[in-house]
Scaffold this active site. Structure first.
Site, PDB file in Angstrom:
ATOM      1  N   ASP A 142      70.146  69.919 -16.750  1.00 54.86           N
ATOM      2  CA  ASP A 142      71.559  69.590 -16.592  1.00 54.86           C
ATOM      3  C   ASP A 142      72.406  70.656 -17.290  1.00 54.86           C
ATOM      4  OD1 ASP A 142      74.030  67.901 -16.370  1.00 54.86           O
ATOM      5  OD2 ASP A 142      72.576  66.373 -15.803  1.00 54.86           O
ATOM      6  N   HIS A 217      78.437  66.635 -18.929  1.00 59.46           N
ATOM      7  CA  HIS A 217      77.633  65.952 -17.910  1.00 59.46           C
ATOM      8  C   HIS A 217      76.208  65.696 -18.391  1.00 59.46           C
ATOM      9  CE1 HIS A 217      75.450  65.564 -14.010  1.00 59.46           C
ATOM     10  NE2 HIS A 217      76.586  65.040 -13.585  1.00 59.46           N
ATOM     11  N   SER A 552      74.761  60.720 -10.243  1.00 58.06           N
ATOM     12  CA  SER A 552      74.369  61.420 -11.468  1.00 58.06           C
ATOM     13  C   SER A 552      74.162  60.442 -12.618  1.00 58.06           C
ATOM     14  CB  SER A 552      75.446  62.432 -11.875  1.00 58.06           C
ATOM     15  OG  SER A 552      75.411  63.581 -11.080  1.00 58.06           O
TER      16      SER A 552
END
EC number: 3.4.21.-
Length: 774
Positions: A142, A217, A552
């Site tokens: 990620d 994220h 996600s």
């Protein structure tokens, strides 16, 4: 502290390939894939890569300068800067499986775990039976991690697992001591990105050239799956509670392969960097690998090595690592699901039984409950307007949200504005709010399609979403009085009844566009309004935490569940975990109500929305029977998909000869049956393995799709100490006389304690390969 306005679309949208135009004779990064490694010594493997490149380029010096990565742990291959002619020469070599140009990609809780039945207060559940996932390692590919986040504290966490071989790599504002017994690994991979973007200024970039997370994220996904306990967390007072991940004592390993590009205002992930991250994770000893990444439609076949995630995942699964991927955010359109390889667990996003109602009181005292994340002060009764031309002027007026900027400022100044939009993008909300604010307005009410999760405004400006029906009620009130007024109160948190569970609008849907007989997605999990840790650099961060939505977020929910199951069943295969999750999933919400799928219009959810259903951790811990798969089953799939013998041989590392005639893809031992082109009667086979009580008897229950006849033989399966695996056949025929859409049913094996359920999806195709646009 670095500050940057990061658009939320980055965490809501899965991978978009960035097209880069270059001269054909210019060197660019190519990935040279050699299949399964032929030697256990990684140094020997790397040396063979350098020798191959030296032979091509003529010198070791040139080879060293050209080499970007050597893939030497999970599989064999390398990334290097090559011209098109050099790449073609390598591709013609018998040792090379495939050569492909690098490409760039962008990216795809307090209530979640109680909603899924994993309450800390219950001493006899999966969470506590597994010591909360202790000794299991979850890897994340990620945007990195914010190591100081409270979600990664190691309070109460034991020694680092003995099978861990990785480490923490120092870099910009990241040192090895940022890791602890919870965050045990952190590496970053940027060589592929830099080789393709020589103008990228690492000094001026707002991203950190290290494993540290800039946009948040990666921090968010890691804390969802394996975050530690953090008490009393909320988002500006909303969604409050004690925060934790699904497996709060599991260990976390971060592999940063995605980088913020200032010029784009977006994140790019190089394929070569992603593959290197996967290669390293296999060496380091992760047990579960979570990727909230993917490709765009049209997809490459899983047997095409240009599907880098599928290729890397194949090798990871062959080594016993469970790979969990986001299914994509291109819903509710059909055939948009991503990461469809049968060895990957593909996850759809659903809502929780939680919402944020925001009271809107009209001047006639009618109260409407909209949805928002508004945490500012109550806006007392204020003038309410819908911009429209009453016929007294030639000025332009518009009540369309995207065109509010066309209205004279005086129309909106000092007022709350009602507007309507058919736009499905989240920006329809934020732009409408910005137009009203710029004109001096005090708030905005946005009427939109009730099936679309448009992200509410993220600041303290009153910005509330309602559907068209309620929007029309507000409009009729405005037109009924000379001085319409409205009051907007702060949002509240509502949990439980009457909030129903739905498959999120944005969640990508099946059927599988590349291999329609393979059901995707596999499973659904909460992925809407998920509160978790983030980077303080994120513009929407509140105290290092944020509410985000997307597949996600759903993928790490499943990764966390899998980590708990891995702790309970350490010897299960990756396919066994997928089977346990699919066959025990919820097909109704916690209140026994049907689960709907958002879209136009809302409908009862089916397997193309959420696979087997919503993940049910407690039931998955004791599935009774599993549909297991191993290397032989994946080879069966590769053969049935048309991959040639030599390519399969190099991929799996063993000499492989596909049978003639080829085995049907319908016989792949999946925990589902999907027949996309039924015309004549077909018979397929499945094998189940008993992982429950040794002496067990299961009887079949068939819930056939409409107009489809399903006959199972035998109807009873008997297991004992000598018989642990039993095969059965399923004969399927249709009564339909025309081409139909898919109809859905279920095949259930029950012993009164377990209901081992697989979805059955059948489409009749009397005229094959026919597209009907009517």
């Amino acid at each position: 502290m670095r500050n940057c306005r990061v658009l939320l679309v980055l965490v809501l949208s899965l991978v978009i390939v960035l097209n880069v135009v270059r001269a054909s004779d210019e060197s660019k990064v190519h990935i040279v894939y050699l299949g399964e490694k032929q030697h256990d010594d990684p140094e020997f493997v790397s040396e063979s890569h350098h020798q191959m490149l030296s032979s091509l380029l003529g010198s070791k010096v040139d080879a060293h300068e050209s080499m970007v990565y050597s893939y030497r742990h999970g599989f064999s291959g390398f990334a290097a800067k090559l011209t098109e002619s050099q790449a073609k020469k390598l591709a013609d070599s018998p040792e090379v499986v495939h050569v492909m140009a690098d490409s760039f990609y962008e990216l795809a809780t307090t209530r979640t775990w109680d909603y899924l039945g994993l309450s800390v207060a219950n001493p006899n559940n999966l969470l506590n039976d597994t010591n909360m996932g202790d000794q299991v390692i979850i890897g994340f590919i990620d945007t990195g991690v914010w190591p100081e986040s409270e979600s990664f504290n190691d309070n109460g966490v034991g020694p680092i697992p003995s099978h861990w071989k990785g480490g923490c790599e120092s870099g910009e504002k990241f040192i090895s001591t940022n890791c602890n017994r919870k965050l045990i690994g952190a590496k970053y991979f940027i060589n592929g990105f830099l080789a393709e973007n020589e103008g990228f200024n690492t000094t001026e970039s707002r991203d950190y050239i290290s494993a540290r997370d800039f946009i948040g994220h990666g921090t968010h996904t890691a804390s969802i799956a394996g975050g530690s306990f953090v008490p009393n967390i909320s988002y500006k007072g909303l969604a409050g509670g004690n925060l934790r991940g699904g497996a709060p004592r599991a260990r976390i390993a971060i592999y940063k392969a995605c980088w913020y590009v200032d010029q784009l205002g977006a994140v790019a992930c190089s394929s070569s960097d992603i593959l290197k991250a996967m290669d390293e994770s296999m060496h380091d000893g992760v047990d579960v690998l979570s990727l909230s990444l993917g490709a765009q439609i049209p997809l490459y076949p899983e047997t095409d090595l240009r599907d880098r995630i599928a290729t890397g995942a194949f090798h990871a699964v062959a080594k016993g690592i469970i790979v969990v991927c986001a299914g994509g955010n291109s819903g509710p359109a059909a055939q948009t699901v991503l990461n469809t390889a049968p060895w990957i667990i593909t996850v759809a996003a659903t809502t929780l039984d939680r919402s944020f109602p925001t009271p809107i009181t009209l001047g006639n005292r009618k109260v409407i409950l909209g949805q928002a994340l508004y945490t500012g002060q109550e806006l007392g009764f204020t003038s309410l307007v819908y911009p429209e031309n009453a016929g007294f002027t030639n000025e332009t007026f518009s009540g369309v949200c995207e065109r509010l900027n066309l209205n004279p400022n005086r129309t909106m100044a000092g007022k709350v504005v009602l507007c309507f939009t058919t736009n499905t993008l989240f920006t329809a909300v934020s732009r409408a709010a910005s137009y009203v604010k710029a004109a001096g307005g005090l708030g905005v009410i946005i009427a939109r399609n009730p099936g679309y999760n448009l992200t509410p405004c993220r600041d303290d400006f009153p910005c509330v979403a309602i559907d068209y029906e309620l929007g029309t009620d507000v409009l009729l009130y405005i037109r009924s009085t000379r001085s319409p007024v409205v009051k907007i109160q702060p949002s509240r948190t509502l949990v439980g009844q009457p909030v129903g569970t739905k498959v999120a609008t944005f969640s990508s849907r099946g059927p599988n566009s590349i291999s329609p007989a393979i059901l995707k997605p596999d499973i659904g999990a909460p992925g809407v309004s998920i509160l978790a840790a983030t980077s303080p650099d994120s513009n929407s961060s509140v105290g290092g935490f944020d509410i985000l939505a997307g597949t996600s977020m759903a993928a790490p929910v499943v990764a966390g569940v899998v980590a708990l199951l891995k702790a309970l069943h350490p010897n299960w295969s990756p396919a066994a975990f997928r089977s346990a999750i699919v066959t025990t999933a919820w097909r109704t919400d916690p209140f026994g109500e049907q689960i709907f799928a958002e879209g136009s219009s809302r409908k009862v959810a089916d397997p193309f929305d959420y696979g087997g259903g919503i993940v049910n951790p407690e039931k998955a811990a004791d599935p009774g029977l599993i549909y297991d798969m191993g290397p032989r089953d994946y080879i069966l799939y590769l053969c049935s998909a048309g991959y040639n013998d030599s390519s399969i041989t190099q991929l799996v590392g063993n000499v492989t000869v596909c049978s003639t005639p080829k085995t049907s893809v319908l016989d792949v031992n999946l925990p589902s049956i999907t027949i996309p082109d039924l015309k004549d009667e077909v018979t397929l086979t499945r094998t189940v393995t008993n992982v429950g009580t040794v002496d067990s008897v299961y009887k079949v229950v068939v819930e056939p799709p409409l107009g489809i006849q399903v006959v199972v033989a035998p109807e009873t399966l008997v297991f004992n100490s000598k018989t642990k695996n039993v095969s059965f056949t399923v004969r399927v025929s249709t009564t339909h006389k025309i081409n139909t859409g898919f109809y859905f049913g279920n095949l259930i094996w029950t012993d009164s304690m377990h209901n081992v359920t697989i979805p059955v999806s059948v489409r009749t195709q009397i005229l094959q390969n026919y597209y009907d646009e009517n």
